[in-house]
Scaffold this active site. Structure first.
Site, PDB file in Angstrom:
ATOM      1  CG  HIS A 118      -3.337 -13.780   2.845  1.00 15.29           C
ATOM      2  ND1 HIS A 118      -3.988 -14.830   2.244  1.00 15.29           N
ATOM      3  CD2 HIS A 118      -2.221 -13.579   2.112  1.00 15.29           C
ATOM      4  CE1 HIS A 118      -3.298 -15.247   1.193  1.00 15.29           C
ATOM      5  NE2 HIS A 118      -2.214 -14.503   1.092  1.00 15.29           N
ATOM      6  N   GLY A 164       4.814  -7.185   1.110  1.00 13.31           N
ATOM      7  CA  GLY A 164       4.395  -8.522   0.720  1.00 13.31           C
ATOM      8  C   GLY A 164       4.542  -8.804  -0.756  1.00 13.31           C
ATOM      9  CG  ASN A 222       3.122 -11.864  -2.952  1.00  8.90           C
ATOM     10  OD1 ASN A 222       3.765 -12.111  -3.975  1.00  8.90           O
ATOM     11  ND2 ASN A 222       2.222 -10.895  -2.920  1.00  8.90           N
ATOM     12  CB  ALA A 244      -0.927  -0.002   1.212  1.00  7.25           C
TER      13      ALA A 244
END
Length: 556
Positions: free
Chosen positions: A490, A87, A91, A13
């Protein structure tokens, strides 16, 4: 120097928001990241790798962070990214949107303006879907592995799924129903797509109004009453301070609530017990923690029925299904097939088929146990604490088991073993010399005669006899399934969005923290409920919306 916006965290983000807010040359934007920066065109090989090799590099993670999966359980290492791109840099590269009912639940929880129709334009603003052939020029590339490159057992699983009433879905992001699908992957030209790479490009970094400072851990928000004036941080072992007119916290589902709590924003009684003065009594901070529980079957594969040795793809295909239990949302069950278990030469000799509950009702927490700003918080996901979750988790695993036992699928692998609960990639990979020895041993064992192979891997996986193999197998109990659960990466919900009167709500629909001034939280922690999808792509969508709403709310 005073900054108009100070962003805490350069993860999925934070990278988006720094890029979007700095598009306005009048905004002076500072981005602080606790880990290393990853410069465009100079990405390390393990981050570039479409097999998630970066997951195995401890330098990219918070050291010593642990979490408890279930009440009464033992805390275990819980990997959370500490590197630019967050992430997205470590990921499994799943690129899933979720389903319309996910966002309807957000709206019902008080997150206004997050219906499917409202979020869809932001997904399309993010995605450059090469298979859909739209979004050219958008920042985030998405591709799928062609069927011709699937391992044989995955092609057979597609036919078995159709027999179970789960048709093939060409694009699971565009079709809301259940089905079998090729997994959308965050890959571009056989390299990982990260938010630092696609949002913090060389051109963005050249903006004179954007400053990026890595290796800087924010320890507290500086408060003047309920108003945020900047942050305290540690850089190179030295305490530093930064002033800002507005602070946007983008530290993720674990570290965003921890930062607020250390700064005196949270439940007053809990803060007082630790000697932390309360700046804003906000009881929802750290509550409402959600995650996806999952488990794995490991498959040994015959020669000629494996993924191509040169194909480094990880997630190949998936199944979205609905439990259809009373009160359960659509798409709450998930199965996924992985093409290889390691980047080493033995990687294609095995595969993993996972099962997950993608709409859990259980809620956990993130709490402080110390006022020390460098101490990790206590994390408990409290999996299965809601009585409706265990039956649905078993149902997800039984669906996977049914597909694996289908004669067409069983003909394409040697054995299927139930793995114990742990990060599956770590069970197959080790760093350094130990990794090379493991690789040689695994490759030798995978190509051994059947009885010897089953004995070796039954002991290695601590699972005993295989759950299934040609000519045999054993019954797997419900308790074995539930005891093999692990948390995915998550974590969401710990700074949930909602109305001011909701005791769980931490931010409003403009991402402003209730009761505080000049403070925003904009990352997966604000999701009122977890998406029925891996959370990276929904977080990108959320960040695009957050940048726009924060920009709008601060004009007045």
């Amino acid at each position: 120097m005073d900054h108009d916006f100070l962003i805490v965290g350069g993860g999925t983000a934070g990278a988006v928001i720094a890029s979007r807010l700095s598009e306005n040359p009048a905004h002076r934007v500072l981005l602080l990241e606790a880990g290393d920066d990853i410069l465009p065109g100079r990405e390390p090989a393990d981050i570039q790798d479409p097999f998630p090799a970066s997951t195995l590099n401890p330098h990219y993670f918070w050291d010593g962070l642990t979490a408890t999966a279930r009440d009464g359980g033992t805390p275990a290492r819980y990997p959370q990214a500490r590197v630019m791109g967050g992430g997205s840099s470590i990921n499994g590269l799943f690129a899933l949107r979720g389903v319309p009912s996910d966002y309807a639940r957000w709206g019902a929880a008080g997150a206004r303006g997050f219906s499917w129709d409202a979020v869809l334009p932001y997904f399309r603003k993010v995605e450059d879907d090469r298979d859909r052939r739209d979004g050219a020029g958008n920042p985030h590339a998405i591709v799928r592995t062609p069927k011709a490159e699937w391992p044989a057992f995955v092609r057979a699983m597609e036919h078995a799924a159709q027999g179970a009433g789960l048709p093939f879905v060409p694009d699971i992001n565009e079709q809301a129903g259940d089905g079998f699908f090729a997994m959308p992957n965050a890959i571009d030209a056989e390299a990982r797509v990260t938010t630092s790479g696609c949002y913090l490009t060389a051109a963005v970094r050249a903006r004179p109004n954007l400053q990026i400072v890595p290796n800087t851990q924010v320890t507290r928000l500086r408060m003047n009453g309920a108003t945020v004036t900047g942050v305290d941080a540690v850089r190179g072992g030295v305490a530093v301070q930064y002033n800002a007119r507005r602070v946007v916290v983008c530290a993720g589902g674990i570290h965003s609530p921890a930062l607020l709590l250390r700064s005196g924003i949270g439940p007053a009684a809990d803060l007082g017990a630790l000697g932390i003065p309360t700046a804003v009594d906000c009881p929802g901070v750290g509550r409402n923690l959600q995650n996806h529980p999952y488990m794995f079957f490991a498959l040994t594969l015959p020669r000629g029925k494996r993924v191509a040795a040169g194909l480094q793809r990880f997630a190949v295909a998936g199944v979205r299904a609905s439990s259809r239990r009373p009160g359960a949302p659509e798409g709450d069950l998930f199965t996924f097939a992985l093409g290889r278990v390691s980047g080493e030469s033995f990687g294609p000799d095995f595969s993993l088929v996972g099962s997950a509950l993608y709409a859990p009702k259980s809620r956990g927490y993130v709490r402080l146990h110390s006022a020390d700003p460098l101490a990790h918080p206590d994390i408990n996901f409290r999996f299965l604490s809601d009585p409706e979750d265990a039956p649905r988790m078993v149902q997800a695993a039984r669906l996977t088991e049914r597909l694996l036992r289908d004669p067409r699928v069983a003909a394409e692998y040697h054995e299927a073993f139930l793995l114990p609960g742990a990060l599956a990639i770590s069970q197959f990979n080790r760093p350094g010399l130990a990794g090379k020895v493991l690789s040689l041993a695994a490759e030798t064992a995978a190509n051994s005669p059947g009885l010897l192979r089953r004995t070796i891997f039954g002991r290695a996986f601590k699972s005993g006899a295989p759950a299934a193999y040609r000519g045999g197998g054993r019954a797997i109990s419900d308790e074995e399934i539930l005891s093999s659960l692990s948390p995915m990466g998550h974590p969401v919900g710990t700074c949930a969005m909602g109305e001011a009167g909701d005791p769980l709500a931490v931010v409003d629909d403009a991402f402003r923290v209730h009761g505080a001034h000049n403070l925003f939280v904009a990352d997966a922690s604000v999701m009122p409920s977890i998406t029925s999808a891996n959370t990276n792509l929904p977080t990108l969508m959320l960040a695009e919306m957050a940048a726009q709403r924060i920009n709008t709310s601060t004009r007045h």
